[in-house]
Motif scaffolding. Structure first.
Motif, mmCIF file in Angstrom:
data_model
loop_
_atom_site.group_PDB
_atom_site.id
_atom_site.type_symbol
_atom_site.label_atom_id
_atom_site.label_comp_id
_atom_site.label_asym_id
_atom_site.label_seq_id
_atom_site.Cartn_x
_atom_site.Cartn_y
_atom_site.Cartn_z
ATOM 1 N N ALA A 68 0.900 -1.193 -0.130
ATOM 2 C CA ALA A 68 -0.136 0.149 0.073
ATOM 3 C C ALA A 68 0.797 1.236 -0.096
ATOM 4 C CB ALA A 68 -0.918 0.064 1.073
ATOM 5 N N PRO A 69 0.282 2.370 -0.379
ATOM 6 C CA PRO A 69 -0.848 2.508 -1.099
ATOM 7 C C PRO A 69 -1.095 1.974 -2.565
ATOM 8 C CG PRO A 69 0.067 4.665 -1.140
ATOM 9 C CD PRO A 69 1.017 3.625 -0.336
ATOM 10 N N SER A 170 3.901 -1.561 2.348
ATOM 11 C CA SER A 170 2.803 -0.970 2.866
ATOM 12 C C SER A 170 2.916 0.242 3.808
ATOM 13 C CB SER A 170 1.805 -2.058 3.298
ATOM 14 O OG SER A 170 1.417 -3.018 2.383
ATOM 15 N N ILE A 171 3.705 1.142 3.704
ATOM 16 C CA ILE A 171 3.785 2.434 4.299
ATOM 17 C C ILE A 171 2.848 3.415 3.957
ATOM 18 C CG2 ILE A 171 5.487 4.166 5.382
ATOM 19 C CD1 ILE A 171 5.513 1.265 6.632
ATOM 20 N N ASN A 191 8.708 10.678 1.965
ATOM 21 C CA ASN A 191 8.449 9.679 0.967
ATOM 22 C C ASN A 191 9.524 8.505 1.139
ATOM 23 O OD1 ASN A 191 7.789 7.833 -1.237
ATOM 24 N ND2 ASN A 191 7.712 9.574 -2.764
ATOM 25 N N PRO A 192 8.961 7.222 1.446
ATOM 26 C CA PRO A 192 9.970 6.089 1.772
ATOM 27 C C PRO A 192 10.637 5.676 0.408
ATOM 28 C CG PRO A 192 7.707 5.469 1.688
ATOM 29 C CD PRO A 192 7.509 6.800 1.843
ATOM 30 N N ALA A 193 10.217 6.256 -0.704
ATOM 31 C CA ALA A 193 10.743 5.698 -2.006
ATOM 32 C C ALA A 193 12.066 6.508 -2.171
ATOM 33 C CB ALA A 193 9.978 6.122 -3.088
ATOM 34 N N ILE A 214 13.264 7.903 12.336
ATOM 35 C CA ILE A 214 11.990 7.658 11.350
ATOM 36 C C ILE A 214 10.786 7.582 12.227
ATOM 37 C CG2 ILE A 214 10.892 5.829 9.690
ATOM 38 C CD1 ILE A 214 13.771 5.458 8.908
ATOM 39 N N LYS A 215 9.606 8.373 11.753
ATOM 40 C CA LYS A 215 8.342 8.209 12.216
ATOM 41 C C LYS A 215 7.478 7.788 11.208
ATOM 42 C CE LYS A 215 4.771 10.156 15.059
ATOM 43 N NZ LYS A 215 4.280 11.597 15.551
ATOM 44 N N ALA A 216 6.825 6.519 11.278
ATOM 45 C CA ALA A 216 5.913 6.217 10.160
ATOM 46 C C ALA A 216 4.597 5.374 10.620
ATOM 47 C CB ALA A 216 6.981 5.361 9.086
#
Length: 246
Positions: A68-69, A170-171, A191-193, A214-216
């Motif tokens: 996700a998303p 799925s973050i 953006n984790p990418a 990191i906070k996610a």
């Protein structure tokens, strides 16, 4: 003679043989237009791809869902007699509780919740005597995950391991901050990418130890509060290790 009920407004041409001519009858007879009452549809679902080399894959090839998303375009084509039409989205495969309805033939939807979500297209004629339900699309969203590397080598000519990136799945929300040993922020991204190229103000920082915070949040509701070190190695330059480039 019996034929299936036509799916479009149709008229029929009946052809006879030579005996009709002998009886002074027309060899062909054209019926009035038959207005279709039966309904049918054709549907498609296309998942939009993302160009991310650090996103973990999940799900089998050709299936809908994954990390996700997930954004999917749905399209339906209908026959003439369709009056009522809608896309339906539910969390149960029997559609006992429909969470979302869409009346347009084409629409796009983003799936953010872990687990299985089901989508189908429904259609009916004017009096409801003929109904149609498409094949159910099963969208499976995997559980979340984040893995953080502890070393990389920025500024290398071969382009291997020269950007620090997390491996994720799925973050749905994310923020990362990177600091040097004195607490000075080197970079931030949400953006984790994305990742850190090891630069500060356009210049590669010296070798040494740096730190990430990191906070996610994952599609499965899991919260991440991660801290750790990043070792910059295989890089030599003038200046004191650990200080940002000038």
């Amino acid at each position: 003679m019996y034929i299936d009920s036509p799916l479009t407004n149709t008229n029929f041409i009946l052809s006879g043989d030579r005996f009709l001519k002998a009886w002074n009858e027309e060899l062909q007879f054209e019926t009035p237009i038959y207005h279709a009452n039966s309904v049918s549809a054709y549907t498609e679902a296309e998942q939009l791809s993302r160009d991310s080399d650090n996103e973990q894959s999940s799900g089998s090839t050709g299936s809908l869902g994954g990390s996700a998303p997930v954004e999917i375009d749905f399209t339906a084509w209908i026959t003439d007699a369709v009056v009522f039409k809608e896309w339906q989205i539910a969390r149960d495969s029997e559609f006992d509780l429909i969470e979302f309805r869409e009346n347009n033939l084409s629409f796009s939807h983003i799936f953010r919740d872990a687990g299985n979500t089901y989508v189908r297209f429904a259609a009916a004629n004017a009096d409801g005597t003929c109904t149609y339900y498409s094949t159910t699309y099963d969208i499976s969203i995997g559980e979340s995950d984040i893995k953080c590397p502890n070393a990389f080598s920025p500024g290398t000519e071969d382009g291997v391991n020269d950007i620090w990136k997390v491996s994720y799945k799925s973050i749905i929300s994310f923020e990362c901050h990177i600091f040097n040993r004195w607490g000075q922020k080197m970079c931030s991204f949400n953006n984790p990418a994305d990742g850190w190229d090891g630069k500060y103000k356009g210049k590669v920082v010296p070798s040494g130890v740096y730190y990430y915070v990191i906070k996610a949040k994952g599609a499965d509701g899991r919260s991440y509060n991660l801290k750790g070190d990043i070792n910059i190695i295989n890089y030599e330059r003038s200046g004191s290790p650990g200080t940002p480039g000038s």
